[in-house]
Design a protein around this motif. Structure first.
Motif, PDB file in Angstrom:
ATOM      1  N   ASP A 137      31.018  33.777  34.526  1.00  0.00           N
ATOM      2  CA  ASP A 137      29.729  32.406  34.511  1.00  0.00           C
ATOM      3  C   ASP A 137      28.392  33.380  34.027  1.00  0.00           C
ATOM      4  O   ASP A 137      27.867  33.703  33.503  1.00  0.00           O
ATOM      5  N   GLU A 188      35.542  30.761  27.900  1.00  0.00           N
ATOM      6  CA  GLU A 188      35.972  32.359  28.525  1.00  0.00           C
ATOM      7  C   GLU A 188      36.260  32.256  30.378  1.00  0.00           C
ATOM      8  O   GLU A 188      36.946  33.100  30.090  1.00  0.00           O
ATOM      9  N   GLY A 189      35.916  31.062  30.478  1.00  0.00           N
ATOM     10  CA  GLY A 189      35.516  30.439  31.897  1.00  0.00           C
ATOM     11  C   GLY A 189      34.889  31.921  33.275  1.00  0.00           C
ATOM     12  O   GLY A 189      35.482  32.458  33.926  1.00  0.00           O
ATOM     13  N   ARG A 247      25.527  30.356  25.766  1.00  0.00           N
ATOM     14  CA  ARG A 247      26.141  29.747  27.288  1.00  0.00           C
ATOM     15  C   ARG A 247      27.524  28.745  27.465  1.00  0.00           C
ATOM     16  O   ARG A 247      28.623  29.387  27.972  1.00  0.00           O
ATOM     17  N   ARG A 248      27.576  28.369  26.299  1.00  0.00           N
ATOM     18  CA  ARG A 248      28.980  27.395  25.349  1.00  0.00           C
ATOM     19  C   ARG A 248      29.794  28.141  25.835  1.00  0.00           C
ATOM     20  O   ARG A 248      31.025  28.146  26.190  1.00  0.00           O
ATOM     21  N   GLU A 277      31.570  29.959  28.946  1.00  0.00           N
ATOM     22  CA  GLU A 277      32.206  28.736  29.359  1.00  0.00           C
ATOM     23  C   GLU A 277      33.598  28.609  28.658  1.00  0.00           C
ATOM     24  O   GLU A 277      34.742  28.846  29.583  1.00  0.00           O
TER      25      GLU A 277
END
Length: 302
Positions: A248, A245-246, A239-240, A243
């Protein structure tokens, strides 16, 4: 570009003998001109190190490795013995890929206490390095103890390279000190260039595992990727990095489309600092698309 593949690729569900099928696919990878084949490890799946040893023995010249073997709950002596056996069996073409795994996933599976991950990684790598160097091992740490009662090396199996599925700052710091490189999955080009490459000393191997499929029906393949890759979005470490990478959804990093789309997408990883790329999930829909993808990416690599 140096390109390899990860197996299973998604199209082995009907195989009468899974080990035979993985070795057959290793031959196909070598025939397509790919440089390496890396085997994944999950609970109650074929032993990745054993399959790598068999595949490397059966298919001369190709590099084999694991992507990746979780350290928990395996003692480093067990992994070191298996890895040295694979190194000897393949004549020095084996690389050990290890990872911390996920507490939320693996803890309930094995039912034993999950250790503090970064401390465990440091101690685990320390013991592996001592074994592979032929040193006498007497180690007492916070998360493991290891004491060799005899020789710690397998003749012909020394100097096993180690890469770690490291993506977070602390894991990368330990990896930079004690391993030969990193093997991240779902770390996109931005995450590679901004977080992973700068965290490692020069000369370390950076092997990016990237979902990629050459297909004439990208919408259908992407729908499968969305379904099958959703689990990674629930794991904190993934998840981190998503994020960073931008994006979803994990499937947003899958490169799915025609030949040009896939080749150009993979090239972005080299531009970001990867030394190698492994294409994964190539058989997510069919063996035909897997083989087509392998031919395309091999022809674009070195």
């Amino acid at each position: 570009m140096t390109i390899g593949v990860t197996l299973p690729a998604g199209d082995t569900g009907t195989a009468a003998n899974l080990v035979d099928e993985l070795i057959t696919q290793t031959r196909q990878a070598a025939g397509a001109g790919l440089k390496s084949v890396w085997f994944s490890q999950l609970p109650l799946t074929p032993d990745a190190i054993a399959v790598a040893a068999l595949a490397g023995r059966e298919v001369p010249g190709i590099e084999v490795g694991t992507s990746v073997v979780p350290t928990y709950p395996r003692h480093p002596f067990l992994v070191a013995s298996a890895a040295q056996t694979a190194q000897a069996a393949t004549g020095g073409r084996f690389t050990l890929g290890i990872g911390l795994g996920s507490k939320g996933f693996l803890g309930p599976v094995y039912g034993v206490e999950y250790p503090p991950p970064i401390r465990h990684l440091r101690e685990y790598l320390t013991v592996l390095r001592q074994v592979f160097a032929g040193e006498t091992v007497e180690f007492e740490g916070e998360t493991l103890a290891a004491r060799a009662l005899g020789p710690s090396t397998v003749s012909g199996g020394d100097d096993v390279p180690i890469v770690v599925a490291a993506m977070g700052p602390q894991a990368l710091r330990v990896t930079g000190e004690l391993a030969d490189g990193t093997l991240p999955f779902l770390a996109g080009p931005r995450a590679l260039s901004q977080e992973i490459v700068p965290a490692l000393p020069d000369g370390k191997r950076i092997i990016a595992a990237v979902p990629a499929v050459v297909t004439d029906d990208p919408d259908a393949v992407r729908a499968l990727a969305v379904e099958q890759m959703a689990i990674y979005g629930q794991i904190p470490s993934y998840r981190r990095i998503l994020e960073v990478e931008g994006v979803d959804h994990p499937a947003d990093l899958a490169i799915i489309g025609d030949e040009k789309t896939v080749v150009e997408g993979l090239r972005r990883y080299y531009d970001a600092g990867a030394t190698d790329v492994l294409v994964s999930q190539t058989g997510i829909r069919s063996a035909e698309e897997r083989l087509r993808t392998w031919e395309v990416v091999s022809s674009s690599g070195s």
